[in-house]
Design an enzyme around this catalytic site. Structure first.
Site, PDB file in Angstrom:
ATOM      1  CB  ALA A 126      36.871 -17.552  43.634  1.00 59.19           C
ATOM      2  CD  GLU A 127      39.841 -19.082  48.920  1.00 55.72           C
ATOM      3  OE1 GLU A 127      39.024 -19.341  48.553  1.00 55.72           O
ATOM      4  OE2 GLU A 127      39.836 -18.064  49.630  1.00 55.72           O
ATOM      5  CG  PHE A 140      45.195 -18.072  56.578  1.00 54.01           C
ATOM      6  CD1 PHE A 140      46.467 -18.392  58.338  1.00 54.01           C
ATOM      7  CD2 PHE A 140      45.042 -16.634  56.224  1.00 54.01           C
ATOM      8  CE1 PHE A 140      46.867 -16.799  58.442  1.00 54.01           C
ATOM      9  CE2 PHE A 140      45.499 -16.210  56.599  1.00 54.01           C
ATOM     10  CZ  PHE A 140      46.038 -15.684  58.275  1.00 54.01           C
ATOM     11  CG  ASP A 173      44.544 -22.831  58.397  1.00 53.58           C
ATOM     12  OD1 ASP A 173      44.649 -23.885  59.695  1.00 53.58           O
ATOM     13  OD2 ASP A 173      45.785 -22.822  58.206  1.00 53.58           O
ATOM     14  CG  HIS A 214      43.306 -18.623  60.172  1.00 56.51           C
ATOM     15  ND1 HIS A 214      41.847 -18.907  60.312  1.00 56.51           N
ATOM     16  CD2 HIS A 214      42.910 -17.546  59.082  1.00 56.51           C
ATOM     17  CE1 HIS A 214      40.801 -18.439  58.933  1.00 56.51           C
ATOM     18  NE2 HIS A 214      41.597 -17.529  58.540  1.00 56.51           N
TER      19      HIS A 214
HETATM   20  C1  LIG Z   1      38.092 -19.686  52.404  1.00 56.58           C
HETATM   21  C2  LIG Z   1      38.506 -18.276  52.146  1.00 56.58           C
HETATM   22  N1  LIG Z   1      39.331 -17.494  52.082  1.00 56.58           N
HETATM   23  C3  LIG Z   1      39.650 -16.490  51.936  1.00 56.58           C
HETATM   24  C4  LIG Z   1      40.155 -16.080  53.087  1.00 56.58           C
HETATM   25  C5  LIG Z   1      40.556 -15.242  54.212  1.00 56.58           C
HETATM   26  N2  LIG Z   1      39.611 -13.846  54.332  1.00 56.58           N
HETATM   27  C6  LIG Z   1      39.093 -13.784  55.378  1.00 56.58           C
HETATM   28  S1  LIG Z   1      37.754 -12.147  55.579  1.00 56.58           S
HETATM   29  C7  LIG Z   1      38.316 -12.007  53.799  1.00 56.58           C
HETATM   30  C8  LIG Z   1      36.793 -11.034  53.181  1.00 56.58           C
HETATM   31  C9  LIG Z   1      35.603 -11.239  53.787  1.00 56.58           C
HETATM   32  O1  LIG Z   1      35.247 -10.426  52.797  1.00 56.58           O
HETATM   33  P1  LIG Z   1      33.365 -10.070  52.899  1.00 56.58           P
HETATM   34  O2  LIG Z   1      33.342 -11.334  52.805  1.00 56.58           O
HETATM   35  O3  LIG Z   1      33.266  -9.093  52.198  1.00 56.58           O
HETATM   36  O4  LIG Z   1      33.409 -10.104  54.678  1.00 56.58           O
HETATM   37  P2  LIG Z   1      33.571  -8.974  55.766  1.00 56.58           P
HETATM   38  O5  LIG Z   1      35.035  -9.397  55.980  1.00 56.58           O
HETATM   39  O6  LIG Z   1      33.535  -7.732  54.112  1.00 56.58           O
HETATM   40  O7  LIG Z   1      32.548  -8.902  56.769  1.00 56.58           O
HETATM   41  C10 LIG Z   1      39.177 -12.951  54.082  1.00 56.58           C
HETATM   42  C11 LIG Z   1      39.314 -12.871  52.278  1.00 56.58           C
HETATM   43  C12 LIG Z   1      39.207 -16.815  54.270  1.00 56.58           C
HETATM   44  N3  LIG Z   1      39.295 -16.457  55.675  1.00 56.58           N
HETATM   45  N4  LIG Z   1      39.059 -17.634  53.950  1.00 56.58           N
END
Ligand SMILES: Cc1ncc(C[n+]2csc(CCOP(=O)(O)OP(=O)(O)O)c2C)c(N)n1
Ligand SMILES: [Mg+2]
Lengths: 322, 351
Positions: free
Chosen positions: B70-71, B94, B96, B140
């Site tokens: 939740a950036e 990142f 991005d 990324h």
């Molecule tokens: C806006 C954003 N914040 C953080 C990330 C880094 N990130 C990539 S996947 C992820 C976890 C996602 O978790 P979930 O929604 O539960 O999906 P799952 O990987 O468990 O399938 C994070 C924090 C990102 N890609 N985009």
């Protein structure tokens, strides 16, 4: 539920194909031939398949970083996907996108996505198009438990309710966002309950049970197609591998990892149900298993042999070049 | 003094500053990792690349705070906390993802001091990862420090090695204004970024460039990973009697204009190597500075080496063509020396 035998076998085939695709990536990743970050869908196949087999090409899905299963279930070409993962010119996106950005709009796939939660507003936009143009289509966003906390996901749900859009928000709660447990980051510990407060039907289903997902999604789809607005589904799912390939998973116990494969494997569960319900024989399912292996092997070899893009084409599809 | 990789140097700066000042807290997604997993290891990750590993057990959960994904929310929390007595180091995994938290930096953190009539400060540091080269594709791989540099009220740091990273991060944390600290992912373990780093507390002031190599024929201005590419080219050129001065500004805001101008005044030639953008990037800013204030010292047109104006491609051969290469830098240097195309081709073929 009136699923015909062929439909059930097709569901099993799609799930099996996704599993084989992902297991293959898992094995092959150690060769160093597959570039970039990889997030595998193993364990969650029932969700993508039970949802997407009820959709057609005029319906849209928006996927996330863990998108191989969603795209394959929605009809993306298996070989085209494999080539894309290997960064090859004949991949679905000509090697420009890779694992996290696979898309095929001709199949209603608005793309995997590297930005967590971005699919929710994007799919809501597709639902707005469907409603405005009267296409009869619906839109579905797939996102995880982690994504459920992004502000723009909440914003999209609210707008879908406001405008009564043909939209289904499908949350795959696999217990973790990266390395952090769902219970830590979801304050109320209840994604569906929290979503319901936006004023739309929100249910929780067992995401390891193909039939339960099929039914719940079918209900939501019926409402969406009838112009009765959006829904939320939260599926309790399991993730067999790490967040990304290479994640040592120090935050998960070996007991948990073993137990999910043993007791929560949606593919095993479907297989047992099909056999027990006399919908399929072991031999029929074994044949499908074998065919999936052969298909994936062929795709892998094709991907390895395929050509990389020519660097001279770097600027294709840009509209201003400097 | 021991050699340290940039990864360890950043960790060590955080330890140093958190030990020195209790008001310093860390906040970000998975900076510890492992909260409420089944493995019982609450410090399971330490960030996606392990930079903040070990800090949770050392400083406790009240100061090493994992957030939801939740950036916008947690960056705003960090800004609010910074304005009211804490000194947060917020991590944006990142760069991005800047779109997901942009307002809190752009309209809140950057403007508090000015809009409140100088009556408030905002000692926030946002650490974030930049850079291409990991086949991480278009969402990324970006190096968006030029966006932040354009915003009055933000300071922007782009370290290129372990020594600078530790000293600059300490300065950033002690600074009363918001600082965007951009770490190139390829530098964390890059051997040439692994240098001697004092155990002791030290800081490096903002707005002071580092002379990576001294030279008299051509000035090359480069940041982050690009300083290593430029230094490699400079070393190769030295063998051929061409003396290249590589300047690493280290901070894009404030910018050490003086060192850049002084160098260009002595060499009369300028090449800028910049990973940020083909248009309106950091490199353009340096070129404009020189055109404005050192025009009459120039003996040749300035050259700018950047990625092309397209998203970072996924496929390795495309990505390699996208990233500014040593060959492109060498060509630019030889062009400023007045070589024509055939002579440049011959010179590079001989190398
Ligand atoms: C806006 C954003 N914040 C953080 C990330 C880094 N990130 C990539 S996947 C992820 C976890 C996602 O978790 P979930 O929604 O539960 O999906 P799952 O990987 O468990 O399938 C994070 C924090 C990102 N890609 N985009
Ligand atoms: Mg998850």
């Amino acid at each position: 539920m009136a699923l015909k035998k062929e439909e059930l076998l097709e569901a099993y085939r799609r799930m099996r194909t996704i599993r084989e695709f992902e297991e293959n990536i898992h094995r092959e990743n150690t060769t160093g031939e597959i570039p970039g970050f990889l997030h595998l869908y193993c364990g969650q196949e029932a969700n993508a398949v039970a949802v997407c087999m009820q959709l057609d090409d005029t319906d849209y899905i928006a996927s996330n970083h863990r998108g191989h299963g969603h795209c394959l279930a929605k009809g993306a070409d298996v070989k085209g996907m494999m080539l894309e993962l290997y960064g090859k010119e004949d991949g679905l996106c000509h090697g420009r996108g890779g694992s996290m950005h696979i898309a095929d709009v001709s199949r209603g796939i608005l793309g995997a996505n590297g930005i967590v939660g971005a699919g929710a507003p994007l799919a809501t936009g597709a639902a707005l198009t469907a409603k405005t143009l009267g296409t009869g289509g619906v839109a579905v966003s797939f996102q995880g438990d982690g994504a459920s906390n992004e502000g723009y996901v909440f914003e999209a749900i609210n707008m879908a309710v406001m405008w009564q859009l043909p939209m289904i928000f499908y949350f795959e709660n696999n217990g973790y966002g990266e390395f952090t447990g769902h219970d830590y980051v979801v304050g109320s510990k209840d994604i569906a309950g929290r979503a319901a407060a936006f004023g739309l039907p929100a249910v929780r289903v067992d995401g390891t049970d193909f039939f339960e997902v099929y039914e719940a999604f079918g209900e939501a789809l019926k409402r969406a197609r009838a112009g009765k607005g959006p829904s939320v589904i939260e599926a309790q799912a399991v993730r067999f591998y790490g967040h990304f390939e290479g994640d040592p998973q120090a935050y998960r116990s070996t007991e948990e990892l073993e137990s999910v494969r043993e007791h929560k494997d949606c593919l095993k569960i479907l297989r047992q149900k099909l056999i027990k319900g006399k919908k399929a024989t072991t031999a029929e399912l074994d044949t499908i298993d074998q065919e999936a292996v052969e298909l994936i092997n062929a795709c892998r070899e094709a991907a390895k042999a395929a050509a990389f893009p020519d660097p001279a084409t770097l600027m294709n599809n840009t509209y201003v070049s400097y | 003094m021991a050699e340290m990789a940039m990864r360890a140097a950043i960790n060590s700066a955080l330890v140093q500053e958190m030990t020195r000042d209790d008001r310093v807290i860390l906040i970000g997604t998975d900076i510890a990792g492992g909260q409420m997993g089944s493995g019982g290891q609450e410090d399971a990750a330490g960030g996606v690349l392990g930079i903040t590993k070990g800090l949770l057990p050392r400083f406790g959960a009240a100061r090493v705070i994992d957030t939801p994904i939740a950036e916008m929310g947690y960056m705003g929390v960090a800004v609010g906390a910074a304005a009211t007595g804490l000194r947060p180091v917020a991590e944006l995994m990142f760069m991005d993802f800047i779109g997901c938290c942009g307002d809190m930096l752009l309209n809140q953190a950057a403007k508090i001091r000015y809009m409140f009539g100088g009556k408030s400060t905002c000692p926030l540091v946002m650490r974030t990862m930049i850079g291409a080269g990991a086949n991480a594709a278009a969402q990324h791989s970006q190096s968006l420090y030029h966006w932040m540099t354009a915003v009055p009220g933000l300071k922007v740091v782009v370290p290129s090695n372990a020594y600078d990273a530790k000293g600059l991060l300490a300065t950033a944390i002690r600074d009363d204004d918001p600082v965007i600290f951009c770490e190139h992912k390829a530098l964390y373990d890059l051997p040439s970024a692994k240098v001697e780093v004092p155990e002791d507390d030290y800081t490096i002031p903002f707005g002071e460039a580092n002379y990576v190599t001294e030279g008299s024929d051509v000035t090359v201005v480069a940041l982050g990973l690009m300083t290593h590419i430029a230094a490699g080219v400079a070393a190769a050129m030295a063998g051929k009697g061409i003396s290249v001065e590589v300047i690493d500004p280290r901070t894009t805001s404030p910018l050490d204009e003086e060192s850049i101008l002084e160098s260009v005044e002595s060499t009369g030639r300028l090449v800028v190597v910049d990973e940020s953008a083909a248009r309106c990037g950091f490199g353009h800013d340096v070129v404009a500075l020189v055109a404005d204030k050192a025009f009459h010292s120039l003996k040749a047109p300035v050259k700018l080496v950047t990625p092309p104006h397209c998203p970072t491609p996924f496929s390795p051969p495309l990505e390699q063509a996208w990233i500014p290469s040593g060959e492109r830098v060498a060509r630019a240097i030889l062009e400023t020396l007045g070589l024509d195309r055939a002579a440049i081709d011959a010179a590079l073929a001989a190398a």
